[in-house]
Write a protein that holds these residues in place. Sequence first.
Motif, PDB file in Angstrom:
ATOM      1  N   GLU A 303       0.913  -1.104  -0.197  1.00 45.36           N
ATOM      2  CA  GLU A 303       0.114   0.045   0.069  1.00 45.36           C
ATOM      3  C   GLU A 303       0.908   1.281  -0.130  1.00 45.36           C
ATOM      4  O   GLU A 303       0.497   2.313  -0.625  1.00 45.36           O
ATOM      5  N   GLU A 307       0.952   1.753  -3.960  1.00 46.51           N
ATOM      6  CA  GLU A 307      -0.138   2.393  -4.119  1.00 46.51           C
ATOM      7  C   GLU A 307      -0.037   3.812  -3.620  1.00 46.51           C
ATOM      8  O   GLU A 307      -0.861   4.773  -3.591  1.00 46.51           O
ATOM      9  N   SER A 481      -7.842  -7.357  -9.599  1.00 46.19           N
ATOM     10  CA  SER A 481      -8.515  -6.040  -9.713  1.00 46.19           C
ATOM     11  C   SER A 481      -8.693  -5.636 -11.105  1.00 46.19           C
ATOM     12  O   SER A 481      -9.593  -4.561 -11.403  1.00 46.19           O
ATOM     13  N   SER A 482      -8.059  -6.026 -12.016  1.00 49.81           N
ATOM     14  CA  SER A 482      -7.936  -5.832 -13.523  1.00 49.81           C
ATOM     15  C   SER A 482      -8.771  -6.398 -14.309  1.00 49.81           C
ATOM     16  O   SER A 482      -9.170  -6.256 -15.472  1.00 49.81           O
ATOM     17  N   TRP A 567      -0.016 -10.967  -2.233  1.00 49.75           N
ATOM     18  CA  TRP A 567      -0.727 -10.002  -2.688  1.00 49.75           C
ATOM     19  C   TRP A 567      -2.207 -10.166  -2.386  1.00 49.75           C
ATOM     20  O   TRP A 567      -3.195  -9.471  -2.530  1.00 49.75           O
ATOM     21  N   GLN A 570      -4.220  -8.142   0.145  1.00 48.84           N
ATOM     22  CA  GLN A 570      -4.475  -6.832  -0.464  1.00 48.84           C
ATOM     23  C   GLN A 570      -5.954  -6.434  -0.697  1.00 48.84           C
ATOM     24  O   GLN A 570      -6.409  -6.232  -2.002  1.00 48.84           O
ATOM     25  N   GLY A 572      -8.075  -4.391  -0.163  1.00 51.43           N
ATOM     26  CA  GLY A 572      -8.496  -3.030  -0.571  1.00 51.43           C
ATOM     27  C   GLY A 572      -8.504  -3.182  -1.819  1.00 51.43           C
ATOM     28  O   GLY A 572      -9.346  -2.110  -2.389  1.00 51.43           O
ATOM     29  N   THR A 573      -7.677  -3.560  -2.792  1.00 53.37           N
ATOM     30  CA  THR A 573      -7.706  -3.410  -4.075  1.00 53.37           C
ATOM     31  C   THR A 573      -7.958  -4.801  -4.677  1.00 53.37           C
ATOM     32  O   THR A 573      -8.534  -4.841  -5.905  1.00 53.37           O
ATOM     33  N   GLU A 574      -7.651  -5.887  -4.204  1.00 49.40           N
ATOM     34  CA  GLU A 574      -7.708  -7.133  -4.758  1.00 49.40           C
ATOM     35  C   GLU A 574      -9.020  -8.117  -4.218  1.00 49.40           C
ATOM     36  O   GLU A 574      -8.989  -9.257  -4.929  1.00 49.40           O
TER      37      GLU A 574
END
Length: 728
Positions: A303, A307, A481-482, A567, A570, A572-574
């Motif tokens: 993060e 990030e 996330s993508s 990862w 994570q 918050g993003t993943e």
Amino acid sequence: MKQVVQNYKSGELAVLDVPVPGCKPGGVLVRSAYSLISTGTELMKVSEAGMSMLGKARSRPDQVAKVMQSVATNGVPATYRKVMGKLDSYTPLGYSLCGVVEQVGAGVDDVKVGDLVACAGNEHALHAELNWVPKNLYTPVPDGLDPRHAAFGTVGSIALQGVRRGEPQLGEVALVIGLGLIGQLVVQLLTAAGVRVVGADPDPARCELAAGLGAAACGDPGSAAVEAAVAELTDGHGVDQVYLAAGGGSNQPVELAARLSRDRGRVVDIGKCRLDLPWNAYYEKELDVRFSRSYGPGRYDPEYELEGRDYPIGYVRWTERRNLACFLDLVARGRVDVEPLISHVADFDDAVETYRRLKDGELKAVAVLFRYPGRTAESEPEAPSVAVPTVRHGGTAPTLVRAAASPVRLAFVGAGNYATSMLLPHLAQRDGVELSTVVTTTALSAANAQRKFGFAEATTDLDAVLGDKSVDAVFVVTRHSSHAELTRKALLAGKTVFVEKPLALTEDELAGVLAAVEESGNDRLQVGFNRRFSPLLQEAKDRFGVRTGPANLRYLVNAGRLQHGSWYLQQGTEGSRFAGEGGHFIDTASWLLEADPVSVYSVATSGSDDLQIVLRYPDGSTATISYVTTGAPGFPKETLDLVADGKVLRLDDFVRASVHGRKRWVSSRLPKARDKGQNAELAAFIKAVRTGGPMPVPLQSLVATTAATLAVQTGLAGGAPVTLARTR
């Protein structure tokens, strides 16, 4: 562009042509002016690469433990492919450089094109002509500071963080053991802080250098001169701090530290030396042993590093980035002098020969710099950012007709561990398949995939892949996330898409994918739910036969704990861990029950990440998925029981299966490996692309599984069953 790389399996060093990295949001693209070889850390990696496989294992017992755990979970063949894939890949070298900003990503406003910056990080400040560097891993270079000196920023931050851990005070005395690059910088930083320093190193030249840079006395660690100097400077009490900046396998540094420390002194480990602490010596003086973690607070925190989330200065005064800026300021003001440390400056094109000379001892050096070809800040940047324009088709279905005899041309977006160990090995040798292009955000991963699997092209330009009409299908194998956004764009571009699970992390993302299907008329989509394609599970389902009444299904997933730094953590993003992989198990249950779930109830075990999920199906069948992280590591990862019509189907971790009914069937022999269906899944996908026939799994099922996976989190928050709307 060119980059220095090493093959950890063979030990080969090379200057490789790799794609230019894209300029992602939250960072800058930097053209290198000078990069610094860390003669300690990097030469250790170079030496390890030259070892035998047994030698590598002995040098990294932590990695051996991970391999053994993977064998227990995934089996020998899958683990072997994964390990050999990692070893037989080019890895980058370097982590400290100075360069000129060529492009500025979205969200960055503290530098502009043409600014000189110092950069840090063993994934971002590499020996390469261009690097993408996130915001918290670069800092502007003070006016007038020589770029050669600014290239010391990262190594200087390591030394500075070590000194901070020792908490030196004016008038104290410190011992620095090991006078390599880090040790020389520690000597200067302590001297600048008003501390008298004694240095210890077996190399007389390094001792002389440290004395010239401010040390009060220096000598061989085994000599009486060092002990005499300490006794004289401390009135016989011993030093206040010891800084271990030495490497190697000798235990002499920690023994010397105990002998020359004062009562309740501080011992700070900065390097990577042997640490068999003599208990009596450390106990009797009640020595305070501390570790210094690299560049400072923020290190290894994704993060912070990736990030750009800074720590409030009121709570964390000295972060990685603030340490970097502080060290450059000290150099700019003349409080630290790095010029005497520069033993050699080599042209970047001579990198391989320079490493060879260092390794062989032909080049004796404290610090070596690579000098890159000059380039003015006003020059036009070469590399476009990885920005993909929205491709719209106005609701017209894409043309999916292809020549029957031509190979199926595939592009991969992403080339991480799963892609390179579980997908690409099955595709690289498949008849009628051509690996066209691999696109990644990091240049070296694309180059590795191209070399190992035979991609025709490697790039960081996603736009080029989606605009290439010759590409029949796109594999999306990136971070979770993508997935949804890349899938949406690929569908709009008219591509058949294979996306690894999950398809989406939120309901809005899922709605965006469906909107792309509706807008483009392109529903050629497959999600990597591979377990339904497992030959063993398919045979067991056939043996079970047609079901007439409702069924009960129990699925135990012994997921285990994640390694620190994964990862997957994570969230918050993943997304949550279950959101990332839970679709596998829901899809398997739905395939066995031949229906989509109509409701989901989920509950979490207090104090852990363990989940219980109950799925209800239209005919009254239920599936209970126990997703646990607190089980024994040696227990199988996946066990499944299906009970209906007086019969039981049992699956034991894709190794053995059985069906109990009027007759009993047990899979005849143990397979060579756990076959979880990836190869069969890919074969079905390629067939659909080649023939234009139906996709292996209906879109309705993919959407229903994704919706059910997302409903687990909704149910946890609401504490009640979640009813699922029927999908189209």
